[in-house]
Scaffold this active site. Sequence first.
Site, PDB file in Angstrom:
ATOM      1  N   CYS A  50      -0.591   5.030  10.075  1.00  0.00           N
ATOM      2  CA  CYS A  50       0.563   4.687  10.407  1.00  0.00           C
ATOM      3  C   CYS A  50       0.235   3.199  10.985  1.00  0.00           C
ATOM      4  CB  CYS A  50       1.156   5.393  11.487  1.00  0.00           C
ATOM      5  SG  CYS A  50       2.168   6.726  10.958  1.00  0.00           S
ATOM      6  N   CYS A  62       2.690  -2.995  15.991  1.00  0.00           N
ATOM      7  CA  CYS A  62       2.812  -2.669  14.396  1.00  0.00           C
ATOM      8  C   CYS A  62       1.940  -3.932  13.807  1.00  0.00           C
ATOM      9  CB  CYS A  62       4.153  -2.508  14.195  1.00  0.00           C
ATOM     10  SG  CYS A  62       4.323  -2.430  12.176  1.00  0.00           S
ATOM     11  N   CYS A  72       3.389   8.305   1.028  1.00  0.00           N
ATOM     12  CA  CYS A  72       4.145   7.265   2.266  1.00  0.00           C
ATOM     13  C   CYS A  72       4.422   5.885   1.622  1.00  0.00           C
ATOM     14  CB  CYS A  72       3.062   7.108   3.309  1.00  0.00           C
ATOM     15  SG  CYS A  72       3.593   6.006   4.686  1.00  0.00           S
ATOM     16  N   CYS A 118       7.806  -5.480  15.669  1.00  0.00           N
ATOM     17  CA  CYS A 118       7.424  -4.563  16.808  1.00  0.00           C
ATOM     18  C   CYS A 118       6.028  -4.916  17.218  1.00  0.00           C
ATOM     19  CB  CYS A 118       7.424  -3.205  16.314  1.00  0.00           C
ATOM     20  SG  CYS A 118       9.029  -2.604  15.705  1.00  0.00           S
ATOM     21  N   CYS A 130       7.198  -7.506   7.480  1.00  0.00           N
ATOM     22  CA  CYS A 130       8.372  -7.067   8.013  1.00  0.00           C
ATOM     23  C   CYS A 130       8.984  -7.895   9.192  1.00  0.00           C
ATOM     24  CB  CYS A 130       8.009  -5.517   8.825  1.00  0.00           C
ATOM     25  SG  CYS A 130       9.686  -4.999   9.593  1.00  0.00           S
ATOM     26  N   GLU A 185       0.856  -1.115   0.085  1.00  0.00           N
ATOM     27  CA  GLU A 185      -0.192  -0.051  -0.020  1.00  0.00           C
ATOM     28  C   GLU A 185       0.810   1.104  -0.053  1.00  0.00           C
ATOM     29  OE1 GLU A 185      -4.041  -1.139   2.501  1.00  0.00           O
ATOM     30  OE2 GLU A 185      -2.343  -1.587   3.503  1.00  0.00           O
TER      31      GLU A 185
HETATM   32  N1  SAH Z   1      10.210   0.099   9.749  1.00  0.00           N
HETATM   33  C1  SAH Z   1      10.399   1.700   9.815  1.00  0.00           C
HETATM   34  C2  SAH Z   1       9.323   2.422   8.896  1.00  0.00           C
HETATM   35  C3  SAH Z   1       7.880   1.957   8.767  1.00  0.00           C
HETATM   36  S1  SAH Z   1       7.004   2.036  10.416  1.00  0.00           S
HETATM   37  C4  SAH Z   1      10.077   2.032  11.297  1.00  0.00           C
HETATM   38  O1  SAH Z   1       9.624   1.133  12.220  1.00  0.00           O
HETATM   39  O2  SAH Z   1      10.410   3.379  11.211  1.00  0.00           O
HETATM   40  C5  SAH Z   1       6.482   3.575  10.053  1.00  0.00           C
HETATM   41  C6  SAH Z   1       6.141   4.449  11.460  1.00  0.00           C
HETATM   42  O3  SAH Z   1       4.607   4.084  11.846  1.00  0.00           O
HETATM   43  C7  SAH Z   1       7.222   4.043  12.636  1.00  0.00           C
HETATM   44  O4  SAH Z   1       7.333   5.029  13.469  1.00  0.00           O
HETATM   45  C8  SAH Z   1       6.196   3.017  13.445  1.00  0.00           C
HETATM   46  O5  SAH Z   1       6.756   3.162  14.920  1.00  0.00           O
HETATM   47  C9  SAH Z   1       4.810   3.562  13.304  1.00  0.00           C
HETATM   48  N2  SAH Z   1       3.853   2.718  13.616  1.00  0.00           N
HETATM   49  C10 SAH Z   1       3.957   1.435  13.461  1.00  0.00           C
HETATM   50  N3  SAH Z   1       2.670   0.665  14.046  1.00  0.00           N
HETATM   51  C11 SAH Z   1       1.902   1.749  14.509  1.00  0.00           C
HETATM   52  C12 SAH Z   1       0.536   2.079  15.203  1.00  0.00           C
HETATM   53  N4  SAH Z   1      -0.192   0.840  15.000  1.00  0.00           N
HETATM   54  N5  SAH Z   1       0.147   3.250  15.381  1.00  0.00           N
HETATM   55  C13 SAH Z   1       0.889   4.242  15.160  1.00  0.00           C
HETATM   56  N6  SAH Z   1       1.987   4.240  14.689  1.00  0.00           N
HETATM   57  C14 SAH Z   1       2.851   2.903  14.310  1.00  0.00           C
HETATM   58 FE1  SF4 Z   2       8.734  -3.208  10.915  1.00  0.00          FE
HETATM   59 FE2  SF4 Z   2       6.686  -2.284  11.886  1.00  0.00          FE
HETATM   60 FE3  SF4 Z   2       8.682  -2.262  13.475  1.00  0.00          FE
HETATM   61 FE4  SF4 Z   2       8.427  -0.602  11.545  1.00  0.00          FE
HETATM   62  S1  SF4 Z   2       7.227  -0.618  13.228  1.00  0.00           S
HETATM   63  S2  SF4 Z   2      10.265  -2.287  11.966  1.00  0.00           S
HETATM   64  S3  SF4 Z   2       7.410  -1.699   9.970  1.00  0.00           S
HETATM   65  S4  SF4 Z   2       7.549  -4.244  12.770  1.00  0.00           S
END
Ligand code: SAH
Ligand code: SF4
Length: 362
Positions: free
Chosen positions: A338, A118, A104, A115, A111, A91
């Site tokens: 996000c 996420c 974006c 995390c 991934c 996306e």
């Molecule tokens: N992997 C990279 C880039 C993609 S994630 C990273 O982690 O930075 C982009 C941003 O979205 C990151 O700051 C991540 O922490 C945030 N993010 C991921 N899941 C989220 C959620 N459920 N709510 C809000 N922000 C989130």
């Molecule tokens: Fe991967 Fe999501 Fe962590 Fe970014 S926030 S590194 S996309 S698992």
Amino acid sequence: MVTNLLDFNGEGLAELCAGMGEKPFRARQLERWIHQSGEADFDRMTDLSKAFRDRLAACAEVKPPALISESVAPDGTRKWLLDVGSCNAVETVFIPEVDRGTLCVSSQVGCALACTFCSTGKQGWNRDLSVSEIVGQLWWANKALGATHKTARAITNVVLMGMGEPLLNFENVVTALDLMLDDHAYGLSRRRVTLSTSGIVPGIDRLRDRCPVSLAVSLHAPTDALRDVLVPVNRKYPLAELMAACRRYLDAAPRPFLTFEYVMLDGVNDDPALARELVGITRDVPCKFNLIPFNPFPNAPYRRSPPEAIKRFRDVLMAADLVTTVRKTRGDGIDGACGQLAGQVQTRTRRVFGKGSSAALQ
Ligand code: SAH
Ligand code: SF4
């Protein structure tokens, strides 16, 4: 074998054209047709010679990922779902604002870094996107927006904040970055292209040497104990090492500061005491903070911090002279916010491709 020209940066196209006996300016013309005019049909590149066009058509193509769907949220946010083969989809989200338009972009299918807050992390890693799949996101958005934005360029900023960890798909991401910055392609300013990373320390150093763009680091916790849980890759690259890499990056960065992202999780990382610890650990790193209210997804183990908690947290950072913004949640109605990006892909993919085909994203 047919070569996809969307896999090449300007230098690569120049080499390819030189190999076909063409002058460098032909490569630049070709690049502008492909990326600025969104043209995929060589026959319509009318200022290239017929012979060159025929030779290109025999060995090359301009093949972006196929468009599965486009959705527009009530706030104007747009989302494109692109087919990247084997029933995988990625996306891309466009966020229009008064003074800018931000795209974006995703860098991987899923991934590996898991995390815990996420949705993409929950899916696991499927594969890296190719250059054409990363650049194809700009290609489509540029084309789609060109139809509605007649005057100024619609995309002024790109953030690599979609699905995936960009620094774990380094070569393809930096080749795509070359095109984003290239005046014959998307012509964006280095300051307006932001790569967001969870903190891959060797990748931060490589990016500094190869293609320094604005950097955002997903911090989310001021202590290793808490960050180990929220961002498991912290066990490999703990905070002290990450902060040292951030300082090194600033030597080459296009702006004299970087951005720390901090997702606000109710009762987990939103205590004002943690904000005071953040002030301590970032003391030597010129930075701004971007607080991101948590975006929920099905079966998420967290809740979004209430607005008062976010405000209290922000006030502590601001009192220490750290510029702090709270990210406005956009694209909610189309799951374009996000961290929500992957969550709905499986179901949509299933819907588009029929039952039983969703395993590809797991
Ligand atoms: N992997 C990279 C880039 C993609 S994630 C990273 O982690 O930075 C982009 C941003 O979205 C990151 O700051 C991540 O922490 C945030 N993010 C991921 N899941 C989220 C959620 N459920 N709510 C809000 N922000 C989130
Ligand atoms: Fe991967 Fe999501 Fe962590 Fe970014 S926030 S590194 S996309 S698992």
